[in-house]
Design a protein around this motif. Structure first.
Motif, mmCIF file in Angstrom:
data_model
loop_
_atom_site.group_PDB
_atom_site.id
_atom_site.type_symbol
_atom_site.label_atom_id
_atom_site.label_comp_id
_atom_site.label_asym_id
_atom_site.label_seq_id
_atom_site.Cartn_x
_atom_site.Cartn_y
_atom_site.Cartn_z
ATOM 1 N N MET A 47 0.832 -1.202 0.000
ATOM 2 C CA MET A 47 0.000 0.000 0.000
ATOM 3 C C MET A 47 0.868 1.254 0.000
ATOM 4 O O MET A 47 0.590 2.221 -0.717
ATOM 5 C CB MET A 47 -0.943 0.002 1.210
ATOM 6 N N ALA A 48 1.930 1.241 0.819
ATOM 7 C CA ALA A 48 2.837 2.392 0.879
ATOM 8 C C ALA A 48 3.531 2.600 -0.460
ATOM 9 O O ALA A 48 3.637 3.728 -0.957
ATOM 10 C CB ALA A 48 3.862 2.200 1.996
ATOM 11 N N ALA A 49 4.019 1.524 -1.057
ATOM 12 C CA ALA A 49 4.745 1.616 -2.323
ATOM 13 C C ALA A 49 3.845 2.111 -3.452
ATOM 14 O O ALA A 49 4.262 2.946 -4.272
ATOM 15 C CB ALA A 49 5.340 0.263 -2.684
ATOM 16 N N SER A 50 2.604 1.623 -3.494
ATOM 17 C CA SER A 50 1.693 2.019 -4.566
ATOM 18 C C SER A 50 1.348 3.505 -4.495
ATOM 19 O O SER A 50 1.059 4.131 -5.529
ATOM 20 C CB SER A 50 0.409 1.185 -4.509
ATOM 21 N N GLU A 51 1.392 4.077 -3.292
ATOM 22 C CA GLU A 51 1.111 5.502 -3.142
ATOM 23 C C GLU A 51 2.374 6.347 -3.286
ATOM 24 O O GLU A 51 2.342 7.450 -3.846
ATOM 25 C CB GLU A 51 0.467 5.774 -1.775
ATOM 26 N N ALA A 52 3.504 5.853 -2.781
ATOM 27 C CA ALA A 52 4.723 6.667 -2.730
ATOM 28 C C ALA A 52 5.472 6.716 -4.056
ATOM 29 O O ALA A 52 5.954 7.783 -4.455
ATOM 30 C CB ALA A 52 5.644 6.144 -1.627
#
Length: 302
Positions: A47-52
Motif C-alpha cells: 500500500m505504501a509503495a503504490s502511493e509513494a
C-alpha cells in the motif's frame, strides 16, 4: 517509541510512505528493500509503495526509456495523462508506466486531442530543439521536454498560451557512495496582448554522500525574467539563453557557497572552546587528516 506490534497497518503504511517519499535521488529502491524487510508486513508495504512511488517518480522527474527505444519519457505532473500514462510530445507517443518497477511497459501513438494544435506545436517544437541543444551542452546525462499546459488548442495569433520546460539530470554512483540530481521547471507564459513572454523558474539540486557518514544537500532557488513575443525560432532562442543564464548563475553561486564552507558554516558549527579547552586551529585545517592528525592536535583519544 511504540513497539512495532502496537502499530496499526495504516500507521505502518504511513511511516513506510514517509521514508519512501524522502529517499534521496535514485535511492528509493534501496530504501524500499530495507523497509520491506523491517516492516515484515507485505500488505502495508504494498500500500505504501503504490502511493509513494508515483509521487516520488514525478517529483524527481524520473526519465524512463520507451519500450521501443524510440526515445525517453519524463515522468512529471505535466506529462501525466492519467495514473499510469505519460505523454512524450517529442515522439507524439504515450507510455504506460509501472511506477514501482520504474519501467515503461507499453507505448501507443498519442491521440489528436492529447497533442497541441499546429500553431502551438510550431512554437513548442522550436523551443524543444533549443532546450535540448542547451541541455546536451550543460548536463552530461540531462534530459528535457517542453509541454503546453494552457491553450494547446489555440489555432493562431490573438490568444495567450503557456509552456513548461522540464529539465532533469541525475548522476547515480552508489558504488562510490554518492548520488545527485538537478531538476528545473520553467513556466513560460506567452502573452499576446502585450507581446511579452513571462518566465518563472524553479531550480532544485539534491546530493547524497554516504561513505562513513550521511551528508545530504537539498537546495532550491526561484527566479523570474521576461522577453519579447517573437517568431517561434526567436522565442526559443531567447528563452534558452535566459534559462542558460539563470542556471549557470545559480550553479556558480552554489559552488562559491560550498567552497567557503570550511571558513564559514563549519566554523560556526564547532563550539568556540571545546571540552579540551583548546581552540581548533582553523587556519591549518588542510594539513590535518580526519583521524590521526586532528586527534593528535586536539589531544584526545589518549
Amino acid at each position: 517509541m511504540a513497539d512495532e506490534d502496537d502499530l496499526s497497518e495504516k500507521q505502518k503504511k504511513e511511516i513506510a510512505k514517509w521514508f519512501l517519499l524522502n529517499s534521496p535521488a535514485g535511492e528509493i529502491k534501496y530504501v524500499a528493500k530495507d523497509l520491506r524487510s523491517v516492516l515484515n508486513d507485505d500488505n502495508a508495504y504494498n500500500m505504501a509503495a503504490s502511493e509513494a512511488f508515483p509521487l516520488y517518480n514525478k517529483s524527481h522527474l524520473m526519465c524512463l526509456q520507451l519500450p521501443d527505444r524510440s526515445g525517453d519519457v519524463l515522468i512529471s505532473s505535466f506529462s501525466e495523462l492519467d495514473e499510469n500514462e505519460y505523454l512524450d510530445p517529442r515522439t507524439a507517443q504515450v507510455a504506460t508506466v509501472d511506477h514501482v518497477k520504474q519501467v515503461c511497459t507499453e507505448v501507443r501513438p498519442a491521440a489528436d486531442e492529447e497533442l497541441s494544435s499546429p500553431y502551438i506545436e510550431e512554437y513548442r517544437c522550436s523551443m524543444d530543439a533549443e532546450i535540448m541543444k542547451y541541455v546536451g551542452e550543460a548536463y552530461p546525462k540531462g534530459v528535457s521536454s517542453v509541454y503546453c499546459i494552457n491553450g494547446k488548442d489555440v489555432e493562431g495569433p490573438g490568444s495567450d498560451f503557456e509552456f513548461v520546460v522540464v529539465i532533469s539530470a541525475a548522476r547515480h554512483s552508489p558504488q562510490n557512495f554518492c548520488n545527485g540530481s538537478w531538476r528545473s521547471i520553467w513556466n513560460i507564459e506567452f502573452k499576446d496582448e502585450i507581446q511579452r513572454l513571462e518566465i518563472r523558474g524553479r531550480l532544485q539540486v539534491g546530493a547524497h554522500y554516504f561513505e562513513e557518514g550521511n551528508v545530504q544537500l537539498d537546495a532550491k532557488h526561484e527566479c523570474e525574467d521576461s522577453t519579447i513575443f517573437q517568431s517561434p525560432e526567436d522565442c526559443a532562442f531567447s528563452v534558452a539563453n535566459i534559462i542558460r543564464h539563470h542556471e549557470t548563475e545559480y550553479l556558480t553561486s552554489l559552488e562559491a557557497a560550498y567552497s567557503n564552507l570550511p571558513d564559514t558554516t563549519f566554523k560556526d558549527l564547532r563550539r568556540k572552546l571545546p571540552v579540551t579547552r583548546t581552540l581548533f586551529p582553523w587556519h591549518n585545517t588542510l594539513q590535518f587528516s580526519l583521524t590521526r592528525d586532528i586527534t593528535k592536535e586536539l589531544g584526545i583519544g589518549k
